[in-house]
Design a protein around this motif. Structure first.
Motif, PDB file in Angstrom:
ATOM      1  N   TYR A  37       0.815  -1.213   0.000  1.00 31.80           N
ATOM      2  CA  TYR A  37       0.000   0.000   0.000  1.00 31.80           C
ATOM      3  C   TYR A  37       0.857   1.276   0.000  1.00 31.80           C
ATOM      4  CZ  TYR A  37      -3.647   3.332   1.182  1.00 31.80           C
ATOM      5  OH  TYR A  37      -4.507   4.402   1.164  1.00 31.80           O
ATOM      6  N   ASP A  38       1.940   1.257   0.774  1.00 30.08           N
ATOM      7  CA  ASP A  38       2.758   2.470   0.890  1.00 30.08           C
ATOM      8  C   ASP A  38       3.454   2.839  -0.422  1.00 30.08           C
ATOM      9  OD1 ASP A  38       1.974   2.614   3.488  1.00 30.08           O
ATOM     10  OD2 ASP A  38       3.865   1.853   4.338  1.00 30.08           O
ATOM     11  N   ASN A  39       3.609   1.868  -1.310  1.00 30.72           N
ATOM     12  CA  ASN A  39       4.319   2.145  -2.574  1.00 30.72           C
ATOM     13  C   ASN A  39       3.386   2.421  -3.751  1.00 30.72           C
ATOM     14  OD1 ASN A  39       7.192   1.963  -1.957  1.00 30.72           O
ATOM     15  ND2 ASN A  39       6.722  -0.140  -1.359  1.00 30.72           N
ATOM     16  N   ILE A  40       2.090   2.515  -3.463  1.00 30.69           N
ATOM     17  CA  ILE A  40       1.160   2.941  -4.519  1.00 30.69           C
ATOM     18  C   ILE A  40       1.429   4.423  -4.807  1.00 30.69           C
ATOM     19  CG2 ILE A  40      -1.259   3.304  -5.148  1.00 30.69           C
ATOM     20  CD1 ILE A  40      -1.974   0.987  -3.252  1.00 30.69           C
ATOM     21  N   SER A  41       1.586   4.800  -6.078  1.00 31.12           N
ATOM     22  CA  SER A  41       1.852   6.206  -6.441  1.00 31.12           C
ATOM     23  C   SER A  41       0.724   7.104  -5.927  1.00 31.12           C
ATOM     24  CB  SER A  41       1.964   6.342  -7.967  1.00 31.12           C
ATOM     25  OG  SER A  41       2.143   7.687  -8.325  1.00 31.12           O
TER      26      SER A  41
END
Length: 669
Positions: free
Chosen positions: A61-65
């Motif tokens: 989730y944290d690496n979703i743009s």
């Protein structure tokens, strides 16, 4: 058959090759979100060691743009509402950087403690990039086609193997040139009737398949032909260009483009005509220049030859004072003729360059005419000609105008009348005032007629052209530049006036000039006329002993001449070789030491204008009172204005004449 797909290892292998991982997300109240990932999913997430479910969720989730998080959250809501959803988004891979993924999922209704979603995660970066490139290529194609519409009215693709032709684009005005499912030779036969008959055979040969093959064999990549084609009932110039492909070993296709170049051709024709006209004008000007130089060479050499010859003869008989005086008189006449020739050339040059201004000074018009007549009267008397002068209906004799230029106009006309009228003939001058539409101006008409040799009908249209002189045995003995009438016409046009001429060979000519002059705000007494007949005072009769003159002149010979002429008045003359020295001499002299200053203009260190301004700027009383006279070869009206603006009282032009010096000295001393 179904049993074949129950082997989970086979399914995982296929998914791994397709870069597709499986995931499960559990969302329970008051607990951190959890994600369970299969080995392929962990690999896609860039996780080398298996994390806890909570760490796995955060890694995803944290690496979703940031730009795509709203889209992902919307897809999650859609899964819960509709039971299924799919989304594409940008994801920041820890090793690969930004990648694009396709993610889809469904809800697990068996999960009782909250929400459970199951789905897949696929790396589609290559597919996404290819899609974007395809979209960009399509946009570029559209731009190219749009540009083709602007540049060409029709373009086609020709298959050089099958000779089939296909329309790429065309405008509405050439619907008849559309080519679909036909062969190129057929298309060529359809278009040829629209080509101008005179260009048809050339177009047929240039754009035949045989010529195309010859061009390809020669290694040419394009060919262009220009023809006239019929559009809307008129023939227009078009450009037909074929571009061959770059296939190896031989092109397999070609592009045929048709362009409307009618406007360009018309502009080129206009440019060619303009260049031709300019060339013809240049040729005429060059011929006129050569003719002018030839005549000027003769006319200038004539007085110079007289000056040189008379000087030589005077030196040979220096003891014979009577003979020497006769030589000096002839030198003076030749010098005046040479000066008039030079002045005419310079005047014409300044008129044509636009460096010419007219002044408006008070003058008495009949008196001005009298003054001009007094100049030409000796020549008229010498040829025993009859001079008749009449003034009619002169209600406004006092006017404002350029005295010098009006005199020049009248002198040009009157001297020609005298020059080309034989002995015993007559010259008639008539001044008439004519009505004008403005109360601020007075209109005048001056006619000068003679019983001279006249001019031919063929020459009259060229009379006012620069350097124009009629070739005639009767005129060849008369010196002149052929500029007098051109200058006269130009001056009158600058005054918003006009000149007309009537002439007949052997019977004479009549010149009629019309012009308007500004009326003064306060008219002078009409009876106060210029007494032009008063003879100039002899400089030796001034008796200026006790007066002191400062002469600034950088040319030694000119200084010697001017000094001796001024000393004829009895005054003492002190000299300065430039403007700065003149200023210093005045600055260091006692007050009232000098009575008058004669100042050359073109001098080194400090010119005459600068020197005069410097003297006028001094605080001593005589600096603002002493007369400063410009003594210069800068003899045009704007030079006179510049001299006055510099603080000079008057302007005397070179070559210096005793009458001028006598007039100035008697006026100021």
């Amino acid at each position: 058959m179904i049993r074949r797909f129950q082997d989970i290892s086979m399914i995982q292998s296929v998914l791994h090759e397709a870069m597709t991982g499986l995931w499960i997300i559990e969302l329970e109240n008051d607990l951190p979100p959890r994600m369970y990932a299969d080995p392929t999913m962990l690999e896609l997430l860039g996780l080398e060691e298996e994390p806890t479910p909570e760490e796995c969720y955060c890694a995803w989730y944290d690496n979703i743009s940031e730009d795509y998080r709203a889209i992902v959250e919307q897809a999650v809501n859609e899964i819960l509402l509709k039971g299924r959803a799919e989304v594409q988004y940008c994801w920041k891979h820890p090793q690969l950087g930004e990648i694009f993924v396709r993610c889809g999922g469904v809800p697990d209704h068996t999960f009782k403690n909250g929400v459970c979603l199951q789905g897949y995660h696929q790396n589609i970066t290559d597919t996404f990039i290819l899609k974007k490139e395809k979209e960009q290529l399509e946009e570029l194609n559209q731009e190219i086609i749009g540009s083709l519409y602007d540049l060409f009215f029709a373009t086609y693709r020709i298959d050089l193997n099958t000779w089939k032709i296909q329309t790429i684009q065309f405008t509405e005005c050439v619907q008849h040139l559309r080519a679909d499912d036909i062969l190129y030779p057929e298309f060529l036969q359809l278009t040829l009737p629209f080509i101008h008959p005179d260009d048809r055979e050339a177009a047929k040969k240039d754009f035949s398949p045989v010529h195309f093959q010859d061009l390809i064999r020669e290694g040419l990549d394009r060919f262009t032909g220009e023809y006239r084609a019929k559009f809307g009932g008129e023939y227009r110039f078009i450009s037909c260009t074929v571009y061959f492909g770059k296939d190896v070993p031989a092109p397999s296709w070609a592009i045929l483009a048709l362009q409307d170049i009618h406007g360009q051709k018309l502009r080129e024709a206009d440019s060619r005509k303009a260049l031709l006209d300019a060339y013809e004008m240049a040729q005429k000007a060059n011929n006129a220049k050569n003719d002018f130089l030839s005549k000027m060479s003769h006319d200038i050499r004539t007085p110079i030859n007289a000056i040189v010859g008379m000087t030589t003869l005077a030196n040979l008989r220096a003891d014979d004072s009577t003979y020497v005086r006769e030589c000096l008189d002839k030198i003076a006449v030749s010098s005046e003729l040479l000066l008039s020739l030079v002045n005419e050339v310079l005047d014409m040059s300044r008129i044509e360059s636009g460096h010419f201004e007219l002044s408006a000074e008070p003058l008495h018009l009949p008196g001005l005419i009298d003054s001009v007549l007094s100049v030409v009267r000796p020549a008229i008397d010498e040829k025993m000609q009859h001079l008749n002068v009449t003034y009619k209906d002169i209600a406004h004799p006092e006017v404002l105008g350029d005295r010098l230029r009006l005199q020049q106009i009248l002198l040009n006309i009157l001297t020609n009348a005298n020059k080309y009228t034989p002995e015993g003939g007559s010259v008639t001058v008539c001044l008439t005032e004519r009505p004008t539409a403005s109360t601020q101006f007075a209109g005048f008409c001056i006619s000068v007629s003679d019983t001279g040799i006249g001019m031919s009908e063929d020459f009259l249209p060229h009379l006012f052209e620069p350097f124009a002189r009629e070739s005639d045995s009767r005129t060849s003995k008369n010196a002149g530049t052929g500029l007098g009438m051109a200058i006269t016409k130009s001056l009158l046009e600058m005054m918003s006036g006009s000149i007309e001429v009537e002439s007949c060979p052997s019977k004479g000519s009549c010149f009629t000039i019309t012009f308007d002059l500004l009326l003064p705000g306060k008219r002078k007494n009409p009876s106060s006329r210029e007494d032009s007949s008063e003879a100039p005072q002899d400089i030796s009769e001034l008796h200026l002993e006790g007066h002191r003159i400062l002469l600034a002149e950088d040319n030694e010979l000119n200084m010697e001449i001017a000094k001796e002429l001024l000393e004829l008045s009895g005054a003492a003359v002190e000299t300065a070789c430039n403007g700065e020295q003149a200023f210093t001499m005045f600055l260091n002299s006692p007050s009232q030491y000098y009575d008058i200053i004669f100042m050359d203009i073109q001098m080194p260190v400090m010119n005459g204008y600068e020197s005069a301004k410097a003297i006028r700027s001094l605080s001593r009383p005589d600096a603002g009172q002493i007369p400063i006279i410009a003594l210069t070869a800068n003899a045009f009206i704007d030079d006179i204005i510049l001299a006055r603006n510099a603080g000079m009282n008057e302007h005397v032009s070179k070559p210096v004449q005793l009458e001028q010096l006598a007039r100035v000295l008697s006026s100021y001393l």
